[in-house]
Design a protein around this motif. Structure first.
Motif, PDB file in Angstrom:
ATOM      1  N   LYS A 118      36.542  37.896  97.371  1.00 11.98           N
ATOM      2  CA  LYS A 118      36.909  39.034  98.201  1.00 11.98           C
ATOM      3  C   LYS A 118      36.701  40.370  97.491  1.00 11.98           C
ATOM      4  O   LYS A 118      36.685  41.422  98.130  1.00 11.98           O
ATOM      5  N   LEU A 119      36.546  40.319  96.167  1.00  7.73           N
ATOM      6  CA  LEU A 119      36.432  41.548  95.397  1.00  7.73           C
ATOM      7  C   LEU A 119      35.055  42.186  95.558  1.00  7.73           C
ATOM      8  O   LEU A 119      34.051  41.494  95.776  1.00  7.73           O
ATOM      9  N   LYS A 120      35.020  43.487  95.387  1.00  6.42           N
ATOM     10  CA  LYS A 120      33.768  44.221  95.548  1.00  6.42           C
ATOM     11  C   LYS A 120      32.843  44.010  94.360  1.00  6.42           C
ATOM     12  O   LYS A 120      31.634  43.842  94.524  1.00  6.42           O
ATOM     13  N   ASN A 121      33.410  44.034  93.152  1.00  2.49           N
ATOM     14  CA  ASN A 121      32.606  43.944  91.942  1.00  2.49           C
ATOM     15  C   ASN A 121      32.861  42.642  91.199  1.00  2.49           C
ATOM     16  O   ASN A 121      33.988  42.168  91.120  1.00  2.49           O
ATOM     17  N   HIS A 122      31.785  42.057  90.654  1.00  2.00           N
ATOM     18  CA  HIS A 122      31.866  40.862  89.795  1.00  2.00           C
ATOM     19  C   HIS A 122      32.577  39.700  90.483  1.00  2.00           C
ATOM     20  O   HIS A 122      33.284  38.913  89.855  1.00  2.00           O
ATOM     21  N   ARG A 123      32.404  39.586  91.783  1.00  3.86           N
ATOM     22  CA  ARG A 123      33.078  38.521  92.529  1.00  3.86           C
ATOM     23  C   ARG A 123      32.603  37.156  92.039  1.00  3.86           C
ATOM     24  O   ARG A 123      31.435  36.954  91.722  1.00  3.86           O
ATOM     25  N   GLY A 124      33.541  36.226  91.959  1.00  2.00           N
ATOM     26  CA  GLY A 124      33.230  34.861  91.585  1.00  2.00           C
ATOM     27  C   GLY A 124      32.954  34.645  90.112  1.00  2.00           C
ATOM     28  O   GLY A 124      32.652  33.517  89.695  1.00  2.00           O
ATOM     29  N   GLN A 125      33.066  35.685  89.294  1.00  3.04           N
ATOM     30  CA  GLN A 125      32.778  35.547  87.873  1.00  3.04           C
ATOM     31  C   GLN A 125      34.043  35.239  87.080  1.00  3.04           C
ATOM     32  O   GLN A 125      35.152  35.610  87.472  1.00  3.04           O
ATOM     33  N   VAL A 126      33.854  34.562  85.951  1.00  5.35           N
ATOM     34  CA  VAL A 126      34.970  34.287  85.050  1.00  5.35           C
ATOM     35  C   VAL A 126      35.348  35.580  84.326  1.00  5.35           C
ATOM     36  O   VAL A 126      34.478  36.353  83.910  1.00  5.35           O
ATOM     37  N   ALA A 127      36.642  35.805  84.191  1.00  3.51           N
ATOM     38  CA  ALA A 127      37.116  37.052  83.597  1.00  3.51           C
ATOM     39  C   ALA A 127      38.437  36.824  82.873  1.00  3.51           C
ATOM     40  O   ALA A 127      39.052  35.751  82.978  1.00  3.51           O
ATOM     41  N   PHE A 128      38.857  37.851  82.148  1.00  4.70           N
ATOM     42  CA  PHE A 128      40.218  37.916  81.644  1.00  4.70           C
ATOM     43  C   PHE A 128      41.038  38.762  82.606  1.00  4.70           C
ATOM     44  O   PHE A 128      40.501  39.651  83.273  1.00  4.70           O
ATOM     45  N   PRO A 129      42.349  38.507  82.709  1.00  3.69           N
ATOM     46  CA  PRO A 129      43.169  39.370  83.545  1.00  3.69           C
ATOM     47  C   PRO A 129      43.063  40.818  83.059  1.00  3.69           C
ATOM     48  O   PRO A 129      43.100  41.082  81.861  1.00  3.69           O
ATOM     49  N   GLY A 130      42.917  41.743  83.989  1.00  3.92           N
ATOM     50  CA  GLY A 130      42.828  43.141  83.576  1.00  3.92           C
ATOM     51  C   GLY A 130      42.271  44.021  84.662  1.00  3.92           C
ATOM     52  O   GLY A 130      41.916  43.558  85.745  1.00  3.92           O
ATOM     53  N   GLY A 131      42.186  45.308  84.358  1.00  8.74           N
ATOM     54  CA  GLY A 131      41.665  46.256  85.334  1.00  8.74           C
ATOM     55  C   GLY A 131      41.870  47.680  84.879  1.00  8.74           C
ATOM     56  O   GLY A 131      42.211  47.947  83.716  1.00  8.74           O
ATOM     57  N   GLY A 132      41.666  48.615  85.781  1.00 12.95           N
ATOM     58  CA  GLY A 132      41.757  50.030  85.477  1.00 12.95           C
ATOM     59  C   GLY A 132      43.175  50.484  85.205  1.00 12.95           C
ATOM     60  O   GLY A 132      44.144  49.945  85.747  1.00 12.95           O
TER      61      GLY A 132
END
Length: 200
Positions: A60-74
């Motif tokens: 549902k996210l606009k950027n980097h949808r479906g990718q593995v990530a660490f929790p975080g953000g702006g």
């Protein structure tokens, strides 16, 4: 490329010491991002050994949808520092309470391809904890053994063509439990391994 320390020697105190030494020697420079951000690199001791926690971003996210990530953000205006940003985002994304995290230190702030100045914050999770993913942001939460991550046979470096240009030495780990850790998240993972002496 071999390990200089053993997995068995990795403790929260050791990690904290390594991060302090590294950060003092590698301050952030030439940051060109348009906004500050932070991610939490969460480690935890389980019956199977130390593991690193990852998420797979929602479609549902606009950027980097479906990718593995660490929790975080702006960063938000009320965040007093990058650690506060990382902990708030982890709480919002996966229900990780800040009180369940012992902060061990930070890695050098770097600018991501999406033009964020990202500060990686390393934390030790009191395991187990109740995972409550936010379905609007996170499709899955999973963990990978540090021993598997640190096995040089499980990682490769490739050149990658994207709409934003050519990227060299992009990190790609082999699939683990159906997930591929790569790109920015892979880079941060390898950087942590190097700081801990698990990867040269």
């Amino acid at each position: 490329m071999t390990k200089t320390v053993s997995i068995e020697s990795i403790t929260p105190a050791y990690i904290s010491s390594c991060l302090t030494t590294y950060l003092n020697a590698h301050p952030a420079i030439d940051l060109k991002g348009e906004r500050e951000a932070a991610v939490l690199l969460p480690l935890m001791l389980t019956p199977e050994g130390i593991k690193i926690l990852y998420t797979r971003r929602s479609e549902k996210l606009k950027n980097h949808r479906g990718q593995v990530a660490f929790p975080g953000g702006g960063a938000d205006p009320e965040d007093k520092d990058s650690a506060a940003t990382a902990l708030r985002e982890a709480n919002e994304e996966i229900g990780l309470h800040p009180g369940d995290v012992t902060l061990l230190g930070k890695m050098t702030t770097i600018t991501s391809t999406s033009r964020y100045n990202v500060t990686p914050v390393v934390g030790w999770i009191n395991h187990p904890f109740d995972i409550v993913p936010n379905p609007d942001e996170v499709a899955r939460v999973f963990s990978v053994p540090l021993a598997w991550i640190a096995d040089r046979h499980n990682v490769d470096f490739r050149d990658l063509e994207t709409p934003w240009g050519r990227h060299r030495d992009v990190v790609f780990f082999k699939k683990y439990d159906g997930e591929t850790i790569w790109g920015f998240t892979g880079h941060l993972t390898v950087q942590l391994l190097k700081i801990l002496g698990l990867f040269e």
